[in-house]
Structures are given as structure tokens and as C-alpha cells.
Design a protein around this motif. Sequence first.
Motif, PDB file in Angstrom:
ATOM      1  N   ASN A 195     -11.051 -90.008 -44.864  1.00 35.04           N
ATOM      2  CA  ASN A 195     -10.918 -88.745 -43.808  1.00 35.04           C
ATOM      3  C   ASN A 195     -11.357 -88.267 -43.876  1.00 35.04           C
ATOM      4  O   ASN A 195     -11.882 -87.152 -44.745  1.00 35.04           O
ATOM      5  CB  ASN A 195      -9.516 -88.362 -44.164  1.00 35.04           C
ATOM      6  CG  ASN A 195      -9.221 -87.639 -42.642  1.00 35.04           C
ATOM      7  OD1 ASN A 195     -10.431 -86.713 -42.715  1.00 35.04           O
ATOM      8  ND2 ASN A 195      -7.940 -87.232 -42.545  1.00 35.04           N
ATOM      9  N   GLN A 237     -10.593 -83.829 -44.549  1.00 36.77           N
ATOM     10  CA  GLN A 237     -10.103 -83.801 -45.505  1.00 36.77           C
ATOM     11  C   GLN A 237     -11.934 -83.842 -46.473  1.00 36.77           C
ATOM     12  O   GLN A 237     -11.891 -83.049 -47.325  1.00 36.77           O
ATOM     13  CB  GLN A 237      -9.343 -85.255 -46.385  1.00 36.77           C
ATOM     14  CG  GLN A 237      -8.346 -84.941 -45.341  1.00 36.77           C
ATOM     15  CD  GLN A 237      -6.998 -85.785 -45.929  1.00 36.77           C
ATOM     16  OE1 GLN A 237      -7.619 -86.831 -46.585  1.00 36.77           O
ATOM     17  NE2 GLN A 237      -5.662 -85.665 -45.926  1.00 36.77           N
ATOM     18  N   GLN A 255      -4.733 -94.618 -40.709  1.00 31.80           N
ATOM     19  CA  GLN A 255      -4.858 -95.868 -39.208  1.00 31.80           C
ATOM     20  C   GLN A 255      -4.485 -97.220 -40.067  1.00 31.80           C
ATOM     21  O   GLN A 255      -3.769 -98.111 -39.180  1.00 31.80           O
ATOM     22  CB  GLN A 255      -6.219 -96.082 -39.193  1.00 31.80           C
ATOM     23  CG  GLN A 255      -6.804 -94.167 -38.593  1.00 31.80           C
ATOM     24  CD  GLN A 255      -8.090 -94.843 -37.830  1.00 31.80           C
ATOM     25  OE1 GLN A 255      -9.449 -95.449 -38.600  1.00 31.80           O
ATOM     26  NE2 GLN A 255      -8.825 -93.673 -36.985  1.00 31.80           N
ATOM     27  N   GLU A 278      -9.391 -95.273 -41.739  1.00 32.65           N
ATOM     28  CA  GLU A 278      -8.578 -94.640 -42.574  1.00 32.65           C
ATOM     29  C   GLU A 278      -7.747 -94.766 -42.997  1.00 32.65           C
ATOM     30  O   GLU A 278      -6.795 -95.895 -42.274  1.00 32.65           O
ATOM     31  CB  GLU A 278      -9.098 -93.202 -41.286  1.00 32.65           C
ATOM     32  CG  GLU A 278     -10.738 -92.730 -41.513  1.00 32.65           C
ATOM     33  CD  GLU A 278     -10.824 -90.851 -40.817  1.00 32.65           C
ATOM     34  OE1 GLU A 278      -9.607 -90.878 -40.428  1.00 32.65           O
ATOM     35  OE2 GLU A 278     -11.481 -90.718 -40.434  1.00 32.65           O
ATOM     36  N   HIS A 298     -16.185 -87.143 -37.422  1.00 30.31           N
ATOM     37  CA  HIS A 298     -14.863 -85.843 -36.712  1.00 30.31           C
ATOM     38  C   HIS A 298     -15.756 -84.731 -36.805  1.00 30.31           C
ATOM     39  O   HIS A 298     -15.365 -84.336 -37.965  1.00 30.31           O
ATOM     40  CB  HIS A 298     -13.415 -85.748 -37.429  1.00 30.31           C
ATOM     41  CG  HIS A 298     -12.583 -87.107 -37.337  1.00 30.31           C
ATOM     42  ND1 HIS A 298     -12.682 -88.251 -36.241  1.00 30.31           N
ATOM     43  CD2 HIS A 298     -12.278 -88.047 -38.356  1.00 30.31           C
ATOM     44  CE1 HIS A 298     -11.536 -88.893 -36.652  1.00 30.31           C
ATOM     45  NE2 HIS A 298     -11.577 -89.423 -37.945  1.00 30.31           N
TER      46      HIS A 298
END
Length: 145
Positions: free
Chosen positions: A118, A121, A17, A14, A136
Amino acid sequence: MNCEQIALEELHVERFQLKEVLKILLHSIIFQRALGECRLRDVDSELFDISYVRCDSRLVEARVEEHAEAFSSAIERGARVSLAFFERRARQAAFGLFRSEERVVWERWTIPLVVVPNFAQLHRHMGGAQMPPGAHGAGRSTEAD
């Protein structure tokens, strides 16, 4: 060009990162290839639950930081980072009148990077649509079965 070519597998990261991944990889590769005396330094990642070893050199640290920052700011979707190790050799030109220097690469590392969305998002932008497995928070349920 007669040099060792090392190509890593494609890494999916991402955007947040990217810089840290680059710093870890570049420092690790440079430490393994350091010629001469190089004092080691254990470093804890700022983002991941890992530590790695790097050369204890302010110059190396500054150069890696500079390039990781520039690269992570410029990349959009994906790119290949290339790190080459070379030696400088004096080269004589015609009739010995001019001297120049050439860089002879003896090892080149290629790191293919792909920037993935991400998912947190993406989830907010999609108005709460189902997130892909492994993303996530995916697969969590607040309801009792």
C-alpha cells in the motif's frame, strides 16, 4: 487429465483489495459456469465502482465469502487461486465388491495474485520519501508553478 485450463493474467492488488477482487472473480466465474437454473443477481462492489452478476444462492454466496476470507487472511505476498469444475462418477473397484466415487475435472481456472504494498502506508514509513509514479497521491503538487 483431459480438461480445459484457463489461466488469467497475474493480478496485482493491495492487501485491502484482495478479498473483494477474489469475490468478484469467483462469483463471475461460477455464474458463467452454473449448470441448470440459476437466478442472477446484480451486485455492486463494496470497494470498486463496478457491478457484477452472480448466482442468487445463499449457499454459493456463503462458500465464496468463506473461501475469499480464508485466502485473503492467509496470503502474504502472492499465490495462485485454483477453481475446478468437476462431475462425480461412480467407480467400481476390483470384482465389483467396492463402489467409490471419483471427481472428474472438466475445467480449471487459475488466478495468480500478487499482493503489492500500500503506497500510502509505505510513504508514511519512509518518512515522506518520493512515491512512485501512479501511486496514491503521486505527482500532485501543492505549490503553484
